[in-house]
Design a protein around this motif. Structure first.
Motif, PDB file in Angstrom:
ATOM      1  N   ILE A 112       0.844  -0.505   0.481  1.00 33.18           N
ATOM      2  CA  ILE A 112      -0.217  -0.023   0.654  1.00 33.18           C
ATOM      3  C   ILE A 112       0.914   1.320  -0.165  1.00 33.18           C
ATOM      4  CG2 ILE A 112      -1.711   1.260   0.715  1.00 33.18           C
ATOM      5  CD1 ILE A 112      -2.750  -1.581   2.759  1.00 33.18           C
ATOM      6  N   ALA A 113       1.946   1.367   0.861  1.00 29.51           N
ATOM      7  CA  ALA A 113       2.690   2.608   1.354  1.00 29.51           C
ATOM      8  C   ALA A 113       3.435   2.345   0.006  1.00 29.51           C
ATOM      9  CB  ALA A 113       3.906   2.047   1.714  1.00 29.51           C
ATOM     10  N   LEU A 114       3.919   1.166  -1.092  1.00 29.44           N
ATOM     11  CA  LEU A 114       4.904   1.398  -2.093  1.00 29.44           C
ATOM     12  C   LEU A 114       3.870   1.987  -3.626  1.00 29.44           C
ATOM     13  CD1 LEU A 114       7.408  -1.843  -2.101  1.00 29.44           C
ATOM     14  CD2 LEU A 114       7.677   1.314  -1.873  1.00 29.44           C
ATOM     15  N   ARG A 115       2.785   2.167  -3.186  1.00 29.57           N
ATOM     16  CA  ARG A 115       1.909   1.913  -4.849  1.00 29.57           C
ATOM     17  C   ARG A 115       1.774   3.501  -4.058  1.00 29.57           C
ATOM     18  NH1 ARG A 115      -0.999  -2.592  -3.152  1.00 29.57           N
ATOM     19  NH2 ARG A 115      -3.291  -1.956  -3.185  1.00 29.57           N
ATOM     20  N   HIS A 116       1.522   4.264  -2.614  1.00 32.61           N
ATOM     21  CA  HIS A 116       1.066   5.450  -3.067  1.00 32.61           C
ATOM     22  C   HIS A 116       2.990   6.333  -3.510  1.00 32.61           C
ATOM     23  CE1 HIS A 116       0.666   9.296  -0.730  1.00 32.61           C
ATOM     24  NE2 HIS A 116       2.068   9.294  -0.197  1.00 32.61           N
ATOM     25  N   TYR A 117       3.541   6.148  -3.193  1.00 34.21           N
ATOM     26  CA  TYR A 117       4.668   5.998  -3.535  1.00 34.21           C
ATOM     27  C   TYR A 117       4.718   6.241  -4.853  1.00 34.21           C
ATOM     28  CZ  TYR A 117       9.643   6.355  -4.808  1.00 34.21           C
ATOM     29  OH  TYR A 117      11.178   6.032  -4.921  1.00 34.21           O
ATOM     30  N   PHE A 118       4.335   5.303  -5.545  1.00 29.96           N
ATOM     31  CA  PHE A 118       4.601   4.989  -6.808  1.00 29.96           C
ATOM     32  C   PHE A 118       3.859   6.234  -7.772  1.00 29.96           C
ATOM     33  CE2 PHE A 118       2.546   3.762 -11.146  1.00 29.96           C
ATOM     34  CZ  PHE A 118       3.546   3.433 -12.017  1.00 29.96           C
ATOM     35  N   PHE A 119       2.192   6.810  -7.262  1.00 29.35           N
ATOM     36  CA  PHE A 119       1.222   7.680  -7.560  1.00 29.35           C
ATOM     37  C   PHE A 119       1.442   9.015  -7.390  1.00 29.35           C
ATOM     38  CE2 PHE A 119      -1.221   3.891  -7.906  1.00 29.35           C
ATOM     39  CZ  PHE A 119      -1.410   3.675  -9.286  1.00 29.35           C
ATOM     40  N   ALA A 134       1.525  21.203  -2.539  1.00 31.21           N
ATOM     41  CA  ALA A 134       0.075  21.063  -3.611  1.00 31.21           C
ATOM     42  C   ALA A 134      -0.942  20.984  -3.066  1.00 31.21           C
ATOM     43  CB  ALA A 134      -0.092  20.999  -4.871  1.00 31.21           C
ATOM     44  N   ARG A 135      -0.223  18.946  -2.497  1.00 31.01           N
ATOM     45  CA  ARG A 135      -1.141  18.082  -1.772  1.00 31.01           C
ATOM     46  C   ARG A 135       0.230  17.787  -1.261  1.00 31.01           C
ATOM     47  NH1 ARG A 135       1.307  17.876  -6.411  1.00 31.01           N
ATOM     48  NH2 ARG A 135      -0.422  18.411  -8.288  1.00 31.01           N
ATOM     49  N   ALA A 136      -0.589  16.808  -0.029  1.00 30.62           N
ATOM     50  CA  ALA A 136       0.088  16.069   1.242  1.00 30.62           C
ATOM     51  C   ALA A 136       1.821  15.127   0.096  1.00 30.62           C
ATOM     52  CB  ALA A 136      -0.230  14.940   1.574  1.00 30.62           C
ATOM     53  N   ARG A 171       7.486   3.507   3.713  1.00 32.57           N
ATOM     54  CA  ARG A 171       6.613   3.639   4.796  1.00 32.57           C
ATOM     55  C   ARG A 171       5.920   4.366   4.088  1.00 32.57           C
ATOM     56  NH1 ARG A 171       7.223  -0.186   9.485  1.00 32.57           N
ATOM     57  NH2 ARG A 171       9.207  -0.182   9.842  1.00 32.57           N
ATOM     58  N   GLY A 172       6.606   4.463   2.935  1.00 31.56           N
ATOM     59  CA  GLY A 172       5.402   5.534   2.221  1.00 31.56           C
ATOM     60  C   GLY A 172       5.389   7.068   2.143  1.00 31.56           C
ATOM     61  N   GLY A 173       5.829   7.526   3.366  1.00 32.90           N
ATOM     62  CA  GLY A 173       6.347   9.124   3.855  1.00 32.90           C
ATOM     63  C   GLY A 173       5.560   9.216   4.810  1.00 32.90           C
ATOM     64  N   PRO A 174       6.448  10.488   5.511  1.00 32.51           N
ATOM     65  CA  PRO A 174       5.659  11.101   6.930  1.00 32.51           C
ATOM     66  C   PRO A 174       4.590  11.218   7.158  1.00 32.51           C
ATOM     67  CG  PRO A 174       6.798  12.630   6.148  1.00 32.51           C
ATOM     68  CD  PRO A 174       7.474  11.437   5.221  1.00 32.51           C
ATOM     69  N   MET A 175       3.425  11.601   5.653  1.00 38.65           N
ATOM     70  CA  MET A 175       1.732  12.121   5.701  1.00 38.65           C
ATOM     71  C   MET A 175       1.643  10.829   5.491  1.00 38.65           C
ATOM     72  SD  MET A 175       3.401  15.037   6.340  1.00 38.65           S
ATOM     73  CE  MET A 175       1.213  16.016   6.220  1.00 38.65           C
ATOM     74  N   HIS A 176       1.800   9.583   4.553  1.00 36.02           N
ATOM     75  CA  HIS A 176       1.235   8.609   4.213  1.00 36.02           C
ATOM     76  C   HIS A 176       1.770   7.873   5.618  1.00 36.02           C
ATOM     77  CE1 HIS A 176      -0.287   5.087   2.869  1.00 36.02           C
ATOM     78  NE2 HIS A 176       1.020   4.580   2.968  1.00 36.02           N
ATOM     79  N   THR A 200      -8.048  10.888   5.442  1.00 39.30           N
ATOM     80  CA  THR A 200      -6.513  10.902   5.724  1.00 39.30           C
ATOM     81  C   THR A 200      -6.132  12.531   5.091  1.00 39.30           C
ATOM     82  OG1 THR A 200      -6.562   9.445   4.030  1.00 39.30           O
ATOM     83  CG2 THR A 200      -6.830   8.148   6.075  1.00 39.30           C
ATOM     84  N   PHE A 201      -4.803  12.428   5.453  1.00 38.90           N
ATOM     85  CA  PHE A 201      -4.286  12.937   4.614  1.00 38.90           C
ATOM     86  C   PHE A 201      -4.984  13.049   2.781  1.00 38.90           C
ATOM     87  CE2 PHE A 201      -1.408  13.839   7.540  1.00 38.90           C
ATOM     88  CZ  PHE A 201      -1.717  15.342   8.109  1.00 38.90           C
ATOM     89  N   SER A 202      -4.550  11.643   2.319  1.00 38.11           N
ATOM     90  CA  SER A 202      -4.356  11.378   0.818  1.00 38.11           C
ATOM     91  C   SER A 202      -6.471  11.505   0.300  1.00 38.11           C
ATOM     92  CB  SER A 202      -4.316  10.350   0.330  1.00 38.11           C
ATOM     93  OG  SER A 202      -5.116   8.903   1.427  1.00 38.11           O
ATOM     94  N   SER A 203      -7.198  11.509   1.504  1.00 43.22           N
ATOM     95  CA  SER A 203      -8.810  12.020   0.744  1.00 43.22           C
ATOM     96  C   SER A 203      -9.247  13.165   1.397  1.00 43.22           C
ATOM     97  CB  SER A 203      -9.698  11.213   1.613  1.00 43.22           C
ATOM     98  OG  SER A 203      -9.533  11.418   3.157  1.00 43.22           O
TER      99      SER A 203
END
Length: 699
Positions: A267-274, A625-627, A644-649, A692-695
């Protein structure tokens, strides 16, 4: 309009995929591809079929957006398309060029024959997203290239040259790039009547000791499994290719794929990819804004940063002129650039002729007038506003109209710097990270008057020099260093309260950081940190921090460059220093602090929530512009673990309500500035909404 065109040439159907920008296998392409394959199978005028991509390449893989939306399972799903191709009564030839990755390579393996260009890039990179090739890749590739090559490709995710795959039998022909379609048509005509048609799925995986080999690979991969379980899971699927019938192997592969999809790492790596791709999208920066052409670059300062920055442009074939005030400094800087390239040559990462070609693009000067023809000039001098002012007034005098003037400042006000010129629309920040020729992050700092064209030029240039760019607004420290301040203070107060610098560093390095905060501070230089703190106190007399930091620096302990900082150094090796232990003991006694035992969990919580809380304030202020942009900055610029996807994730994964409660607890119990720990308004708002930050609207 169909995403697959259909033509027939001398009895061979040509199915061309066109799904910009990379021919990802989204539902629309799958639907049209299946229809085209079925039409060709039914067409009496067709004896064989060629499947090819448009100018953008063969197929770069699955549409990863569909993983979270369920679109990947929508009929026709990839397996349905694969079986239609594989079971065709007419031979199908995959004509491969450009990127043939992941689902694209799996699609090619379903075809009966494969013709590829010499420069085609073939890989199964799913492991880098915490997954495995889930559409037959773990089952067909071992059958085509053998167990060992397939295992190496799948667990590494790295591309393999077409020539290598051709020798192993995965490719039937490797041809020049300009001969692909011609060669594929000829090959299709040649095999049109050959029977039986070869199927990858019908082959057997043979190995004299597959259990021994897979056991060896498992032992080799186990140390990294804590950060990414996917490689070990890949071995389970590959074992199924050896031991099970093809259909059963597919079922095993699918089961493992679904398990991995739900892991926090994937989930974290896919977040990072996008997140990396989303960072390229800048509001207001449409296709109508055309970037300037950058044909030559000037750099002010031949020091470590200036030389490193220069190498990025030399690597891209862009001529660079470096300016220094003294010949000795200029000669030294140019020699360091040559030395850095020579190291690459010695390690066989660069050919000697490339070294000379790049150095031929580099020239030096002691005169500002020599920069008058440059399209871009980057200042990389001492971090002092007075020094910056002198440089930019000179640049404003000599630079040609339309030239972009950039500062490499890491903290200072870009609007103030722009005010030193009569062309603030052409001024922005280009904050490279040290070492600039290695670190991939580039913070592009957009001033209040920076033009859209200047911004577009910087974004395009970042891509050209292979940097990951994130746009930031103007504030003290921009994104990365503004977040870094509270993080470092959290670490320092933990030491003040009883932790050792080594414990803090170890805890965060076990979490996954490339380097803990005190080792990082010693690498950057204690004198740098001292100067930043003094500047902050001058700007805000209420600024608080643990005074032992100054005591260490004022002893001349600047870190690696002096051999002593928070650690003792033998070269780059950091060792605990009893003198620091004694200093801290004396300091706590003087401050009336009773040291307490502090857990690693508390260290991780306080330091990471300090990052996330300041990141939320950055979003509130409109600096980013975005988290997810903040996550990219920390992964690429500060060694935050990508898995881990970054601090905000990471904060979102904890739940923002829990984050808010923990921040309030820290505010009531920790030493230092209580206001610093009060949850950002954005955190409490999102927590109340169950988001969440992403939503949020900031994502």
């Amino acid at each position: 309009m169909s995403k697959v065109s259909y033509d027939v040439s001398n009895g061979v159907a040509i199915l061309k995929m066109c799904n910009p920008p990379v021919n990802s296998l989204s539902f629309g392409l799958r639907k049209d591809l299946l229809a085209a394959v079925e039409a060709a199978r039914a067409d009496a005028a067709v004896n064989a079929i060629v499947l090819i991509g448009d100018a953008n390449g063969f197929c770069a893989g699955a549409d990863i957006n569909e993983f979270s939306t369920g679109g990947a399972a929508k009929s026709p799903n990839p397996h349905e398309v694969h079986f239609s191709i594989e079971l065709s009564e007419k031979p199908i030839v995959a004509a491969i060029h450009g990127n043939c990755m992941g689902g694209g390579f799996e699609l090619a393996m379903c075809c009966h024959y494969r013709v590829a260009t010499e420069d085609a890039k073939l890989s199964l990179p799913e492991v880098k997203l915490g997954l495995l090739p889930g559409r037959g890749g773990t089952q067909r590739l071992p059958r085509l290239v053998g167990l060992e090559m397939a295992t190496n490709m799948i667990v590494s995710g790295e591309p393999v040259a077409a020539s290598v795959l051709g020798e192993l039998g995965a490719l039937d022909q490797v041809v020049p790039a300009d001969k692909l379609l011609e060669s594929a048509l000829a090959y299709a005509a040649k095999v049109a009547e050959l029977r039986p048609i070869p199927l990858a799925s019908s082959k057997k995986v043979k190995h004299p000791d597959y259990e021994g080999y897979l056991g060896f690979m498992r032992n080799s991969l186990r140390p990294a499994a804590a950060s990414n379980p996917a490689p070990l899971k890949c071995l389970d699927a590959i074992r199924a290719a050896v031991e099970q019938a093809f259909k059963a192997g597919l079922e095993t592969e699918e089961r493992i794929f679904q398990e991995l999809m739900c892991t926090p790492v994937s989930i974290a790596l896919r977040h990072y990819f996008f997140a990396e791709r989303e960072a390229r999208h800048i509001e207001g920066l449409g296709d109508d804004v055309k970037p300037l052409s950058i044909r030559s670059v000037g750099i002010i300062g031949a020091g470590t940063m200036g030389g490193g920055i220069a190498m990025n442009f030399l690597n891209a074939g862009i001529p660079v002129t470096i300016l220094e005030l003294k010949q000795e400094a200029l000669d030294k800087g140019i020699q360091v650039v040559r030395k850095n390239y020579q190291i690459q040559v010695d390690k066989k990462k660069l050919k000697a002729d490339k070294l000379e070609a790049r150095m031929a693009l580099l020239s030096g000067t002691l005169e500002y007038e020599s920069l008058s023809g440059c399209d871009l000039i980057i200042e990389a001098v001492f971090e002092d506003m007075g020094v910056k002012e002198k440089v930019f007034r000179e640049l404003d005098r000599v630079a040609k109209p339309g030239a972009i003037l950039a500062s490499n400042t890491s903290n200072l006000d870009v609007n103030t710097i722009a005010s030193f010129t009569k062309r603030p629309e052409s001024v922005l920040g280009l904050h490279f990270f040290s070492p600039a020729n290695v670190m991939k992050l580039l913070e592009i700092v957009r001033g209040d008057k920076t033009s859209l064209q200047a911004l577009a030029t910087a974004m395009e240039l970042a891509k050209r020099i292979r940097k990951v760019a994130v746009v930031a607004g103007v504030c003290d420290g921009f994104i990365g260093n503004r977040m870094l301040g509270p993080y470092l203070m959290a670490a320092a107060y933990l030491v003040e309260e009883g932790a050792s610098p080594q414990q803090v560093d170890r805890a965060l390095e076990r979490f996954g950081f490339a380097m803990g905060p005190f080792r990082m501070g010693d690498l950057a230089g204690g004198d740098i940190g001292l100067a930043v703190r003094k500047r902050k106190v001058a700007e805000d007399p209420n600024f608080q921090y643990p005074q032992f930091l100054d005591q260490v620096a004022e002893m001349g302990r600047y870190g690696q460059k002096t051999g002593k900082g928070m650690y003792l150094y033998q070269g780059r090796n950091a060792e605990a220093d009893p003198d620091i232990d004694a200093l801290l003991e004396s300091y706590r006694l003087e401050m009336g602090i009773e040291p307490r035992a502090i857990s690693d969990d508390e260290i991780i919580s306080r330091c990471l929530l300090a990052l996330a809380n300041e990141g939320a304030k950055i979003l509130e202020d409109g600096i980013a512009a975005r988290a997810s942009d903040l996550d990219i900055v920390y992964i690429y610029g500060y060694g935050f673990p990508a898995y881990r996807g970054g601090p905000m994730h990471y904060a979102s994964s904890l739940g923002l309500n829990e984050v808010a409660l923990t921040l309030r607890h820290i505010a009531n119990t920790a030493r230092g500035n209580r206001a610093q720990w009060e949850p950002a308004r954005l955190i409490t708002t999102l927590a109340e909404q169950g988001k969440t930050f992403s939503s949020s609207s900031h994502q």
